[in-house]
Design a protein around this motif. Structure first.
Motif, PDB file in Angstrom:
ATOM      1  N   ASN A 267      10.669   6.404  -0.786  1.00 58.20           N
ATOM      2  CA  ASN A 267      10.133   6.204   0.561  1.00 58.20           C
ATOM      3  C   ASN A 267      11.173   6.480   1.640  1.00 58.20           C
ATOM      4  O   ASN A 267      10.857   7.019   2.706  1.00 58.20           O
TER       5      ASN A 267
ATOM      6  N   GLU B  68       0.860   5.522   0.280  1.00 59.61           N
ATOM      7  CA  GLU B  68       0.032   5.880  -0.867  1.00 59.61           C
ATOM      8  C   GLU B  68       0.058   4.773  -1.921  1.00 59.61           C
ATOM      9  O   GLU B  68       1.094   4.163  -2.167  1.00 59.61           O
ATOM     10  N   GLN B  69      -1.088   4.516  -2.550  1.00 59.98           N
ATOM     11  CA  GLN B  69      -1.156   3.555  -3.651  1.00 59.98           C
ATOM     12  C   GLN B  69      -0.643   4.245  -4.913  1.00 59.98           C
ATOM     13  O   GLN B  69      -1.400   4.790  -5.702  1.00 59.98           O
ATOM     14  N   ASP B  70       0.656   4.200  -5.094  1.00 57.30           N
ATOM     15  CA  ASP B  70       1.337   4.959  -6.140  1.00 57.30           C
ATOM     16  C   ASP B  70       1.286   4.212  -7.468  1.00 57.30           C
ATOM     17  O   ASP B  70       1.513   3.001  -7.517  1.00 57.30           O
TER      18      ASP B  70
ATOM     19  N   ASN C 154       6.713   0.271  -4.310  1.00 58.76           N
ATOM     20  CA  ASN C 154       6.820   0.104  -2.869  1.00 58.76           C
ATOM     21  C   ASN C 154       7.146  -1.368  -2.632  1.00 58.76           C
ATOM     22  O   ASN C 154       6.265  -2.223  -2.620  1.00 58.76           O
TER      23      ASN C 154
ATOM     24  N   ASN D 142       5.611  -3.482   0.678  1.00 59.55           N
ATOM     25  CA  ASN D 142       4.229  -3.961   0.755  1.00 59.55           C
ATOM     26  C   ASN D 142       3.790  -4.441  -0.619  1.00 59.55           C
ATOM     27  O   ASN D 142       3.545  -3.636  -1.523  1.00 59.55           O
TER      28      ASN D 142
ATOM     29  N   SER E  35       0.961  -3.032  -3.041  1.00 56.37           N
ATOM     30  CA  SER E  35       1.131  -1.832  -3.850  1.00 56.37           C
ATOM     31  C   SER E  35       1.243  -2.139  -5.338  1.00 56.37           C
ATOM     32  O   SER E  35       0.953  -1.280  -6.180  1.00 56.37           O
TER      33      SER E  35
ATOM     34  N   SER F  47      -1.582  -1.325  -7.885  1.00 57.89           N
ATOM     35  CA  SER F  47      -1.921   0.046  -8.241  1.00 57.89           C
ATOM     36  C   SER F  47      -1.033   0.614  -9.338  1.00 57.89           C
ATOM     37  O   SER F  47      -1.219   1.763  -9.756  1.00 57.89           O
TER      38      SER F  47
ATOM     39  N   ASN G 149      -6.400  -2.890  -1.812  1.00 62.06           N
ATOM     40  CA  ASN G 149      -5.471  -3.846  -2.415  1.00 62.06           C
ATOM     41  C   ASN G 149      -5.019  -4.872  -1.385  1.00 62.06           C
ATOM     42  O   ASN G 149      -4.910  -4.564  -0.194  1.00 62.06           O
TER      43      ASN G 149
ATOM     44  N   MET H  90      -3.450  -2.538   1.496  1.00 60.72           N
ATOM     45  CA  MET H  90      -3.462  -1.086   1.460  1.00 60.72           C
ATOM     46  C   MET H  90      -4.895  -0.627   1.182  1.00 60.72           C
ATOM     47  O   MET H  90      -5.605  -1.238   0.374  1.00 60.72           O
TER      48      MET H  90
ATOM     49  N   TYR I 286      -4.904   7.508   3.640  1.00 61.96           N
ATOM     50  CA  TYR I 286      -4.149   6.361   3.143  1.00 61.96           C
ATOM     51  C   TYR I 286      -3.747   5.471   4.319  1.00 61.96           C
ATOM     52  O   TYR I 286      -3.334   5.970   5.369  1.00 61.96           O
TER      53      TYR I 286
ATOM     54  N   SER J 121      -1.715   1.507   5.267  1.00 62.19           N
ATOM     55  CA  SER J 121      -0.915   0.377   4.777  1.00 62.19           C
ATOM     56  C   SER J 121      -0.585  -0.543   5.943  1.00 62.19           C
ATOM     57  O   SER J 121      -0.265  -0.073   7.046  1.00 62.19           O
TER      58      SER J 121
END
Length: 408
Positions: free
Chosen positions: A43, A52-54, A59, A62, A65, A68, A163, A208, A220, A222
């Motif tokens: 990041n 993005e919800q990786d 992350n 936040n 995250s 995900s 999320n 998110m 996306y 957040s």
């Protein structure tokens, strides 16, 4: 996975073994030092954009995250940086090596958990003011230490698109400062040493949301909020004359510092596993961070703000013939008002970041490199400007944990 963690831990220990201090900025004299954590390297290479919800990258900022994550993810990062510090009349250079973060994320169905250790702020300066004139006062100021945080967070996937999450953070650390004053032509000197132990707890919540705009394009978003909190500071002072520590010993001082609330919003568009362009905006209240030994009439605090834009590009995520097509290329731009005002000048930070994520063949793990350069402060009003260049490295190891074996 355990073997990979052990290897990366050994690399981290080797890295930290020659790390001297987390910053070389004279502005770290103020408050609890220079803010250190800028996000994981993935990041940070996008100037802090993390929307993005990786499923394979953490992350930390936040906690939503974590829900995900598709695999257990262990990540660790560090930085080697150089600073060119200049005033209107002279300049000097400084280097430092730093540990940036260590974290583990674990998927648990609709839930996800994350915990780790992050340096929150660092103090590291050495300033000399020499006056060779007979009877002139010479002074030297030196500081080191900082504040770290350990955190534990939990995320929950309400729907496939949405999320939520929260985490608790325990902040702790020690800051030591030394001031030496001597008069030219006089043998005796005075040394003042201050040491502060700091500790406190704060909380962070986040959400998110992502949805499809069309067949390929995704939106996306957040949002996370860190509550205002306090740090308890227990300080002691010793004043020595001619090296005699028994001359003056001050009574212990206990006071409370205020960490302000902070809200961060990010949004972006992109194609999953192909490209993303996003922006992040953050605002933070003005804190009460000056301790009794670093308060000054020419210093005050204002509200912090950050504006960033960044993104990534992957030529071909699933390419079998070209390794370079599977590399993730990242870039970002940022502007920060640090919240510090000295001599009526706001101390701002403007920078650019570049990075690349190199996949480890046959796994979802990756090695990340990043470069960040920019300037902080100004030479106006008798202040200094820092031109910095940082080289960062991180490891992100991903694997399936807690999978029941199908064969004995």
């Amino acid at each position: 996975m355990i073997k990979k963690i052990i290897i990366s831990a050994c690399l981290l220990i080797s890295f930290v073994s020659f790390a001297q201090q987390g910053t070389s900025s004279p502005y770290s004299f103020y408050g609890i030092g220079e803010s250190r954590f800028k996000g994981t390297l993935e990041n940070r290479s996008m100037a802090g954009v993390a929307v993005e919800q990786d499923s394979i990258h953490l992350n930390i900022e936040n906690p939503a995250s974590y829900a995900s994550l598709g695999q257990t993810t262990f990540t660790v990062g560090g930085t080697f940086g150089t600073n060119n510090i200049k005033s209107s009349t002279e300049s000097s250079k400084a280097q430092r090596s730093t540990f940036d973060y260590l974290a583990l994320g674990i998927p648990m169905g609709k839930f996800g958990a994350g915990f780790g250790l992050v340096p929150l702020s660092s103090v590291g300066y050495k300033i000399s003011d020499l006056n060779p004139t007979q009877g002139g006062v010479n002074s030297q100021l030196e500081g080191k230490g900082g504040v770290n945080k350990v955190f534990l967070g939990l995320g929950y996937k309400i729907t496939p698109k949405w999320n939520i999450g929260a985490d608790v953070q325990y902040n702790f650390g020690k800051i030591s400062t030394t001031t030496i004053e001597a008069v030219t032509g006089v043998q005796s000197a005075t040394r003042e040493t201050n040491a502060s132990e700091l500790s406190g707890v704060n909380f962070n919540i986040g959400t998110m949301y992502q949805t499809k705009i069309d067949k390929k394009l995704n939106l996306y978003t957040s949002l996370n909020y860190t509550f205002a909190s306090t740090l308890t500071s227990n300080s002691s002072r010793v004043i020595e004359v001619d090296g005699d520590p028994d001359d003056v010993t001050g009574d212990p001082v206990e006071n409370t510092l205020k960490l302000p609330n902070k809200i961060t919003f990010g949004a972006g568009v992109g194609e999953a596993r192909k490209w993303l362009v996003g922006t992040t905006i953050a605002f933070q209240g003005d804190g009460r961070l000056n301790n009794y030994y670093n308060s000054s009439d020419n210093v005050r605090y204002e509200k912090y703000s950050k504006y960033a834009v960044g993104g990534y590009y992957v030529p071909n995520y699933s390419s079998f013939s070209s390794y370079f097509s599977r590399i993730t290329y990242r870039a970002g731009l940022k502007f920060e008002k640090t919240g510090l005002i000295v001599n009526n000048e706001s101390i701002n930070d403007v920078g650019m970041s570049l990075g690349a994520g190199f996949p480890i063949t046959g796994t979802f793990s990756n090695v990340n490199f990043g470069i960040e350069f920019g300037k902080k402060g100004t030479t106006s009003a008798g202040l200094v400007q820092e031109n910095y260049l940082n080289f960062s490295l991180s490891f992100s190891f991903n694997d399936k944990w807690f999978v029941k074996s199908k064969f004995n």
